[in-house]
Design a protein around this motif. Sequence first.
Motif, PDB file in Angstrom:
ATOM      1  N   UNK A  51       0.844  -1.126  -0.102  1.00  0.00           N
ATOM      2  CA  UNK A  51       0.134   0.073  -0.019  1.00  0.00           C
ATOM      3  C   UNK A  51       0.963   1.318  -0.108  1.00  0.00           C
ATOM      4  N   UNK A  52       1.948   1.234   1.050  1.00  0.00           N
ATOM      5  CA  UNK A  52       2.769   2.336   0.755  1.00  0.00           C
ATOM      6  C   UNK A  52       3.594   2.706  -0.299  1.00  0.00           C
ATOM      7  N   UNK A  53       4.014   1.475  -1.200  1.00  0.00           N
ATOM      8  CA  UNK A  53       4.653   1.467  -2.244  1.00  0.00           C
ATOM      9  C   UNK A  53       3.756   2.159  -3.471  1.00  0.00           C
ATOM     10  N   UNK A  54       2.447   1.631  -3.551  1.00  0.00           N
ATOM     11  CA  UNK A  54       1.493   2.000  -4.588  1.00  0.00           C
ATOM     12  C   UNK A  54       1.137   3.609  -4.201  1.00  0.00           C
ATOM     13  N   UNK A  55       1.141   4.194  -2.983  1.00  0.00           N
ATOM     14  CA  UNK A  55       0.780   5.408  -2.690  1.00  0.00           C
ATOM     15  C   UNK A  55       1.744   6.401  -3.044  1.00  0.00           C
ATOM     16  N   UNK A  56       3.130   6.231  -2.669  1.00  0.00           N
ATOM     17  CA  UNK A  56       4.074   7.052  -2.758  1.00  0.00           C
ATOM     18  C   UNK A  56       4.739   7.113  -4.327  1.00  0.00           C
ATOM     19  N   UNK A  57       4.700   5.891  -5.049  1.00  0.00           N
ATOM     20  CA  UNK A  57       5.060   5.745  -6.376  1.00  0.00           C
ATOM     21  C   UNK A  57       4.211   5.439  -7.565  1.00  0.00           C
ATOM     22  N   UNK A  58       3.022   4.994  -7.205  1.00  0.00           N
ATOM     23  CA  UNK A  58       2.153   4.605  -8.070  1.00  0.00           C
ATOM     24  C   UNK A  58       2.586   3.222  -8.755  1.00  0.00           C
ATOM     25  N   UNK A  59       3.432   2.398  -7.863  1.00  0.00           N
ATOM     26  CA  UNK A  59       4.036   1.310  -8.364  1.00  0.00           C
ATOM     27  C   UNK A  59       3.011   0.012  -8.682  1.00  0.00           C
ATOM     28  N   UNK A  60       3.411  -0.713  -9.553  1.00  0.00           N
ATOM     29  CA  UNK A  60       2.705  -2.125  -9.633  1.00  0.00           C
ATOM     30  C   UNK A  60       3.441  -2.944  -8.630  1.00  0.00           C
ATOM     31  N   UNK A  61       2.579  -3.348  -7.708  1.00  0.00           N
ATOM     32  CA  UNK A  61       2.990  -4.270  -6.510  1.00  0.00           C
ATOM     33  C   UNK A  61       2.511  -5.472  -6.548  1.00  0.00           C
ATOM     34  N   UNK A  62       3.031  -6.715  -6.491  1.00  0.00           N
ATOM     35  CA  UNK A  62       2.448  -7.943  -6.261  1.00  0.00           C
ATOM     36  C   UNK A  62       3.213  -8.639  -5.015  1.00  0.00           C
ATOM     37  N   UNK A  63       2.301  -9.064  -3.850  1.00  0.00           N
ATOM     38  CA  UNK A  63       2.851  -9.656  -2.762  1.00  0.00           C
ATOM     39  C   UNK A  63       2.437 -11.103  -2.573  1.00  0.00           C
ATOM     40  N   UNK A  64       3.080 -11.931  -1.922  1.00  0.00           N
ATOM     41  CA  UNK A  64       2.675 -13.275  -1.402  1.00  0.00           C
ATOM     42  C   UNK A  64       3.342 -13.661  -0.190  1.00  0.00           C
ATOM     43  N   UNK A  65       2.425 -13.921   0.730  1.00  0.00           N
ATOM     44  CA  UNK A  65       2.904 -14.503   2.045  1.00  0.00           C
ATOM     45  C   UNK A  65       3.756 -15.774   1.826  1.00  0.00           C
TER      46      UNK A  65
END
Length: 266
Positions: A58-72
Amino acid sequence: MTPSSVRISNDRHSTRRGIIITGGSKGLGYAVAKRLARQRDALALCGRDTGRLRSAAAELRHESCAEVHTEALDVVDGDLEGFIERAANALGRVDGLVLCAGGASGGGLAESTSRDWQRTYELNVGHPARALRTCLPHLSASRGSALLISSISGWKPAPPAQYAAAKAAQLSLAASWARELGPQGVRVNALSPGSMCIPGGTWDRLRLNDPAAYETFQREFPGKELPGPDEIADVACFLLSEEAAAISGTNIPADRAQNAPTAFGY
């Protein structure tokens, strides 16, 4: 899967790089992710804490409009190979693999168990081997690079020995893999940070809870100051960049000329 069976996507993914980071939700891994996100790279991060991953994305998308995929994911016990393939599919291409997940189990020799040694080895040596083997067709297709996050403990060892030995092994892995995979267009390097003052981390807690001990530890640095994760992240991002095309098979220390890697000497 062979390198010839992997194709770089020609859709929107082809306009920027795709980078996979293990252990990317906190500490140095997250600092690298932030730096790459500012460059508009697309990211796939794994970590063990679902909440922390969600917050980081969420922070990465908010700060840089980045495309981010995550997996625990636990990179030792979890489906690491599946994560790499799912990340590659989500990103459309993989230009970089940052192997940041690491650590140690157990204490000194007398207190440690065989399981502690095995776990430490699997985390620092086994996980990079599994991840890079799975990612190799994608990195070969993009002529990308892999970066092992090692430690100055790999050649300035201090207890626990299982951690120092595993980090030393990472330096050898980078050198060996660079020679093996170079003909496929893949670069491999190791980056060895010194002790970093990461908010909430070991040295930050020492700074807050025992200022005298922290001040003593600062003397291990000629400049009397520990590096921060953002400084190390800058070096990592350089090694992943085209500007570092001539660098492969080496270890880059980023430790401000630190002497002992602990607050208690060797």
